[in-house]
Write an enzyme that holds these catalytic residues in place. Structure first.
Site, short mmCIF file in Angstrom:
data_model
loop_
_atom_site.label_atom_id
_atom_site.label_comp_id
_atom_site.label_asym_id
_atom_site.label_seq_id
_atom_site.Cartn_x
_atom_site.Cartn_y
_atom_site.Cartn_z
N LYS A 89 0.86 -1.21 0.00
CA LYS A 89 0.00 0.00 0.00
C LYS A 89 0.88 1.23 0.00
O LYS A 89 2.03 1.20 0.42
CB LYS A 89 -0.93 0.03 1.22
CG LYS A 89 -0.26 0.07 2.61
CD LYS A 89 0.12 1.44 3.12
CE LYS A 89 0.79 1.37 4.49
NZ LYS A 89 1.64 2.51 4.81
N ALA A 136 10.07 -2.75 5.97
CA ALA A 136 10.17 -1.56 6.83
C ALA A 136 10.39 -0.28 6.02
O ALA A 136 11.29 0.51 6.30
CB ALA A 136 11.29 -1.74 7.86
N LEU A 149 5.53 0.66 3.22
CA LEU A 149 4.66 0.08 2.18
C LEU A 149 3.74 -1.03 2.71
O LEU A 149 3.03 -1.67 1.93
CB LEU A 149 5.52 -0.46 1.02
CG LEU A 149 6.28 0.63 0.23
CD1 LEU A 149 7.30 0.01 -0.72
CD2 LEU A 149 5.31 1.52 -0.54
N SER A 190 0.10 -6.58 5.10
CA SER A 190 -0.57 -7.22 3.97
C SER A 190 -0.37 -8.73 4.03
O SER A 190 -1.31 -9.50 3.78
CB SER A 190 -0.01 -6.66 2.66
OG SER A 190 -0.72 -7.19 1.58
N ASP A 199 -2.85 -1.49 10.48
CA ASP A 199 -2.99 -1.40 9.02
C ASP A 199 -3.54 -2.68 8.40
O ASP A 199 -3.80 -2.72 7.20
CB ASP A 199 -1.62 -1.12 8.38
CG ASP A 199 -1.17 0.31 8.57
OD1 ASP A 199 -1.96 1.13 9.08
OD2 ASP A 199 -0.02 0.62 8.22
P1 ATP Z 1 5.24 -0.40 9.90
O1 ATP Z 1 5.00 1.01 9.54
O2 ATP Z 1 4.04 -1.09 10.49
O3 ATP Z 1 6.50 -0.63 10.66
P2 ATP Z 1 6.18 -1.00 7.21
O4 ATP Z 1 5.20 -1.05 6.12
O5 ATP Z 1 7.06 0.20 7.24
O6 ATP Z 1 5.38 -1.19 8.53
P3 ATP Z 1 6.94 -3.82 7.17
O7 ATP Z 1 7.57 -4.29 5.91
O8 ATP Z 1 5.56 -4.24 7.44
O9 ATP Z 1 7.11 -2.24 7.22
O10 ATP Z 1 7.91 -4.27 8.36
C1 ATP Z 1 7.95 -3.73 9.65
C2 ATP Z 1 8.70 -4.70 10.57
O11 ATP Z 1 7.86 -5.83 10.81
C3 ATP Z 1 9.99 -5.26 9.98
O12 ATP Z 1 11.08 -4.62 10.56
C4 ATP Z 1 9.98 -6.75 10.28
O13 ATP Z 1 10.96 -7.10 11.22
C5 ATP Z 1 8.61 -7.03 10.91
N1 ATP Z 1 7.84 -8.09 10.22
C6 ATP Z 1 7.08 -9.02 10.81
N2 ATP Z 1 6.47 -9.79 9.90
C7 ATP Z 1 6.81 -9.36 8.69
C8 ATP Z 1 6.50 -9.75 7.36
N3 ATP Z 1 5.69 -10.80 7.11
N4 ATP Z 1 7.02 -9.05 6.36
C9 ATP Z 1 7.82 -7.98 6.62
N5 ATP Z 1 8.18 -7.59 7.84
C10 ATP Z 1 7.68 -8.25 8.89
#
Ligand code: ATP
Length: 283
Positions: free
Chosen positions: A11, A96, A99, A104, A136
């Site tokens: 997203k 992280a 996105l 998701s 989210d």
């Molecule tokens: P947020 O803003 O919620 O931190 P984001 O979209 O910036 O999310 P994500 O890719 O969802 O980032 O990852 C955030 C953290 O969640 C990562 O540092 C990772 O360690 C942890 N994590 C747990 N499960 C997953 C997964 N299935 N995919 C990616 N990261 C995950």
């Protein structure tokens, strides 16, 4: 049915306003979420007991911290199931980066597990479990590609997508902690959102001024996108991904090539608005 394969789309936030801190530690926000066609792939396989995650990406935990595993455990518990599931995650969404990849993945696990095990949970019931896994996650349960999110992001109103957008996503190699970003904003603690209504001028993100100040690369990426023709550029979520909006696929490809030609260690990805329905393959 022994396995289910699903796409888990990323997203972006076309608009994100942080309103206030809540007594429970979360923040009230107003946002416009949009799914894009950059997807992880999730394959679920029946297992006699326990939840097992297989993922080769080094930034993704394979233990109980994985959001997909947390979602599976929550749904198995709610439906009193003693059997389990193996979750294979092929990661394509930068981790992280703002996105929403983890959220998701979690939503796709809920949708897929419901199907795989014939759990007969309604969308409303899945939305409820999703909200407990992460703020989210509910958005990714909705079939709509675009929605307004209020509360922590879980109070959703689907929006009709009249025209698909093309995007160039640029992810610099900087680590941003979402938690820290909220701390820096220092929002007032209130029990009621002190917000304004979402205007139709979408491109706004409360985190952007802080991110631009803290990370020179964000400023540099916005400048590069703009100088090569992107009219709108914005940080997604709490960053560090910056996207530029293009009018056509060709314009997006040209823009992405120009960004890549800069030779920076930025990840540059072309994506467009995701279609409204989900793609589930059974085997
Ligand atoms: P947020 O803003 O919620 O931190 P984001 O979209 O910036 O999310 P994500 O890719 O969802 O980032 O990852 C955030 C953290 O969640 C990562 O540092 C990772 O360690 C942890 N994590 C747990 N499960 C997953 C997964 N299935 N995919 C990616 N990261 C995950």
């Amino acid at each position: 049915m022994q396995t289910v394969t699903l796409k888990a789309p990323a997203k972006i936030n076309l608009y994100l306003k942080v309103l206030n801190k809540r007594p429970d530690g979360y923040h009230d926000i107003e946002t416009v979420f949009e799914k894009i066609d950059l997807c992880d792939e999730i394959t679920l396989k029946r297992r006699k007991r326990g939840v097992k995650v297989l993922c080769r990406h080094k930034g993704v935990p394979q233990d109980e911290r994985n959001l997909g595993a947390r979602a599976a455990r929550a749904l198995l518990k709610k439906t009193n199931r003693s059997d389990g599931v193996q979750i294979r995650i092929t990661k394509r969404i930068p981790v992280a980066s703002g996105l929403g990849g983890g959220s998701s993945d979690a939503a796709s696990v809920l949708l897929g597990l419901n199907k795989l095990l014939g759990l007969r949970q309604s969308r409303r019931q899945l939305l409820d479990v999703a909200g407990r896994v992460g703020a989210d996650v509910p958005f990714f349960i909705l079939p709509a590609a675009r929605a307004i999110g209020r509360g922590k992001g879980e109070i959703l109103s689907p929006l009709r997508v009249k025209r698909k957008n093309w995007y160039v996503l640029v992810v610099p190699p900087v680590r941003v902690s979402t938690r820290r970003m909220y701390q820096i904003l220092r929002m007032p603690l209130t029990t009621r959102p002190c917000g304004v209504k979402i205007t139709h001028k979408y491109s706004y993100n409360s985190f952007e001024p802080v991110l631009r100040k803290k990370y020179k690369e964000i400023q540099e990426i916005k400048k590069a996108l703009k100088s090569h023709g992107a009219k709108t550029t914005l940080v997604s979520g709490s960053g560090p991904c910056v996207f530029g909006i293009a009018k056509t696929g060709k314009e997006a490809l040209d823009l992405s090539e120009k960004l890549r030609a800069k030779g920076k260690n930025w990840q540059v990805i072309v994506a467009k608005t995701y279609p409204n329905s989900k793609n589930v393959k059974e085997a």
